[in-house]
Design an enzyme around this catalytic site. Structure first.
Site, PDB file in Angstrom:
ATOM      1  N   TRP A 137     -14.574  -5.674  11.343  1.00 41.92           N
ATOM      2  CA  TRP A 137     -15.131  -4.669  10.439  1.00 41.92           C
ATOM      3  C   TRP A 137     -14.797  -5.085   9.003  1.00 41.92           C
ATOM      4  CZ3 TRP A 137     -12.296   0.149   8.542  1.00 41.92           C
ATOM      5  CH2 TRP A 137     -13.183   1.011   7.871  1.00 41.92           C
ATOM      6  N   ASP A 218      -6.965  -0.625  16.417  1.00 45.14           N
ATOM      7  CA  ASP A 218      -7.905   0.237  15.702  1.00 45.14           C
ATOM      8  C   ASP A 218      -8.804   0.866  16.769  1.00 45.14           C
ATOM      9  OD1 ASP A 218      -9.829   1.468  14.211  1.00 45.14           O
ATOM     10  OD2 ASP A 218     -10.385  -0.296  13.033  1.00 45.14           O
ATOM     11  N   LYS A 254     -16.728   9.124  15.160  1.00 44.25           N
ATOM     12  CA  LYS A 254     -17.824   8.846  16.077  1.00 44.25           C
ATOM     13  C   LYS A 254     -17.754   9.704  17.339  1.00 44.25           C
ATOM     14  CE  LYS A 254     -16.771   5.453  14.146  1.00 44.25           C
ATOM     15  NZ  LYS A 254     -16.327   5.036  12.814  1.00 44.25           N
TER      16      LYS A 254
HETATM   17  N1  PLA Z   1     -12.534   0.916  12.276  1.00 42.03           N
HETATM   18  C1  PLA Z   1     -13.683   0.402  12.701  1.00 42.03           C
HETATM   19  C2  PLA Z   1     -13.651  -0.747  13.642  1.00 42.03           C
HETATM   20  C3  PLA Z   1     -14.902   0.956  12.264  1.00 42.03           C
HETATM   21  O1  PLA Z   1     -16.033   0.430  12.706  1.00 42.03           O
HETATM   22  C4  PLA Z   1     -14.895   2.028  11.372  1.00 42.03           C
HETATM   23  C5  PLA Z   1     -16.168   2.638  10.865  1.00 42.03           C
HETATM   24  C6  PLA Z   1     -13.641   2.542  10.975  1.00 42.03           C
HETATM   25  C7  PLA Z   1     -12.478   1.958  11.448  1.00 42.03           C
HETATM   26  C8  PLA Z   1     -13.476   3.678  10.012  1.00 42.03           C
HETATM   27  O2  PLA Z   1     -14.046   4.829  10.369  1.00 42.03           O
HETATM   28  P1  PLA Z   1     -13.629   6.233   9.749  1.00 42.03           P
HETATM   29  O3  PLA Z   1     -12.715   5.980   8.611  1.00 42.03           O
HETATM   30  O4  PLA Z   1     -14.908   6.835   9.312  1.00 42.03           O
HETATM   31  O5  PLA Z   1     -12.974   6.951  10.864  1.00 42.03           O
HETATM   32  N2  PLA Z   1     -17.262   1.757  10.727  1.00 42.03           N
HETATM   33  C9  PLA Z   1     -18.607   2.260  10.377  1.00 42.03           C
HETATM   34  C10 PLA Z   1     -18.621   3.018   9.068  1.00 42.03           C
HETATM   35  C11 PLA Z   1     -19.126   3.184  11.461  1.00 42.03           C
HETATM   36  C12 PLA Z   1     -18.005   2.352   7.882  1.00 42.03           C
HETATM   37  O6  PLA Z   1     -18.197   1.145   7.659  1.00 42.03           O
HETATM   38  O7  PLA Z   1     -17.298   3.073   7.176  1.00 42.03           O
HETATM   39  C13 PLA Z   1     -19.528   1.042  10.312  1.00 42.03           C
HETATM   40  O8  PLA Z   1     -20.731   1.219  10.113  1.00 42.03           O
HETATM   41  O9  PLA Z   1     -19.036  -0.086  10.542  1.00 42.03           O
END
Ligand code: PLA
Length: 408
Positions: A137, A218, A254
């Site tokens: 991510w 995570d 989610k």
């Molecule tokens: N960890 C991972 C692996 C994630 O994909 C995301 C969210 C988070 C943590 C953090 O989420 P939160 O802070 O909202 O609980 N990833 C998303 C959104 C869904 C983003 O980038 O913020 C994504 O589209 O990858």
């Protein structure tokens, strides 16, 4: 200084965020066929955001409960929420919880939990390097760097097989400094959709423990990968139940659809209850100057659902329905590409796990799909399957087909 000039004249414009910036671009597009497959946000078959029925019910009773007040929560958040969150991720029979070895604090969703955990480790753990999977991510390296850790990567994904580079992963984890922090995605790896099997997790666990590495999970998608909360927590439970230590960041964005409530939890599993108590006292010192204490509403919703057997059961049904709809989108997209005779092997669409498909489309192909088909996705070729519906699958398949056959 020039009285007309700004003190901020030297500030250069920063680029939009690689993920959230996709939504910014999407919002500017006037096309009626535009489709946002960038950020991982669940949509219904009608393409609408979803507020879970159990969330509505819990909010209804919170609003009607006149005993509820809006006082500050403690620095560590809502005690009931913390207890229930630990139970959700570690399991109701967790020996670590029974031994009072688990510290859980409410944080600002997954991101805030990672940040607080990172900063605690930077201050109090002897090894300040965290190894993250390549790729991962996009926010991970930024969160951990700002937390004060130094970030390195380990091999994870093999583009040639579109699967796990298990050998590379083991080799890289074997050559880290002893004690290094290792970040894992508990399930539904983002962006690749590739998870280790349970057997591979077993091997990873042995390596981690034998080398004295510190696992940091995570968990942003518990229940979203398989539709089962327990199945998706198996990797974490394997580590939390072996007597060793680990760190876990949980998000309810989610799996409860509580994206904007910013509700999550950080747990640190320690060797003894005594250590856990001291660790908690220091985690509080990380949180207090950062945001003082967390917001009350989202945590109250989560606690209301987790503690009520009927609401909990209804939640698992709604969660499974979301996971199933995503899986059915995988099959529909795969079949639509087969039907168009799109060149290439697209079976990874149905093999990958969780919210995203890591398509293998390159930056130029993605740009082409955005320009010609008004389809928005991250430039690494990741699409959010949760943003698709039966109605939009043909449009996406046309776009992929055109990108692969024309723009390649
Ligand atoms: N960890 C991972 C692996 C994630 O994909 C995301 C969210 C988070 C943590 C953090 O989420 P939160 O802070 O909202 O609980 N990833 C998303 C959104 C869904 C983003 O980038 O913020 C994504 O589209 O990858």
């Amino acid at each position: 200084m020039d009285s007309q000039g700004s003190s901020f004249d030297h500030v250069v414009r920063a680029p939009e965020d690689p993920i959230l910036g996709v939504t910014v671009a999407y919002n500017k597009d006037q096309s009626p066929v535009k489709l946002n497959l960038g950020v991982g946000a669940y949509r219904t078959e009608e393409g609408k955001p979803l507020v879970l029925n159990v969330v509505r019910q819990a909010e209804h009773s919170l609003v009607n409960d006149k005993a509820r007040v809006k006082e500050y929560l403690p620095i560590v958040g809502l005690a009931e929420f913390n207890k229930l969150s630990a139970k959700l991720i570690f399991g109701s029979d967790s020996s670590a919880i029974q031994d009072n070895r688990v510290v859980t604090v409410q944080c600002l969703s997954g991101t805030g939990s990672l940040r607080v955990g990172g900063e605690f480790l930077a201050k109090h753990y002897h090894e300040r390097t965290i190894y993250i999977p390549a790729p991962t991510w996009g926010n991970h390296p930024k969160v951990f760097t700002l937390a004060g850790l130094s970030v390195k990567t380990y091999r994870y994904y093999d583009p040639s097989t579109r699967g796990l580079d298990f050998q590379g992963l083991l080799e890289d984890l074997n050559s880290t400094p002893s004690g290094a922090i290792i970040l894992f995605h508990a399930c539904a790896h983002n962006p690749t959709g590739v998870d280790p099997t349970l057997e591979q997790w077993g091997q990873i666990r042995q390596l981690i423990r034998s080398r004295g590495l510190l696992p940091f999970f995570d968990s942003a998608y518990q229940g979203f990968a398989s539709g089962s909360l327990d199945a998706d927590a198996q990797s974490v439970r394997m580590f939390a139940s072996d007597g060793g230590e680990c760190v876990v960041a949980q998000s309810y964005a989610k799996n409860m659809g509580l994206y904007g409530e910013r509700v999550g939890a950080l747990s640190i599993v320690c060797k003894t209850a005594d250590v856990a108590g001291r660790v908690e006292s220091q985690v509080k010192l990380v949180i207090r100057p950062m945001y003082s204490n967390p917001p009350i509403h989202g945590a109250s919703i989560v606690a209301a659902i987790l503690k009520d057997r009927d609401l909990y059961n209804e939640w698992t049904i709604e969660l499974k329905a979301m996971a199933d709809r995503i899986i059915s989108m995988r099959y529909q997209l795969f079949e639509a590409l087969q039907a168009r005779g799109t060149p290439g092997d697209w079976s990874h669409i149905i093999k990958q796990i969780g919210m995203f498909t890591f398509t293998g489309l390159n930056t130029e192909q993605v740009a082409f799909m955005t320009k010609e088909y008004h389809i928005y996705m991250t430039s690494d070729g990741r699409i959010s399957m949760a943003g698709l519906s039966s109605r939009t699958v043909p449009h996406l398949a046309d776009a992929i087909h055109a990108a692969v056959t024309k723009a390649a």
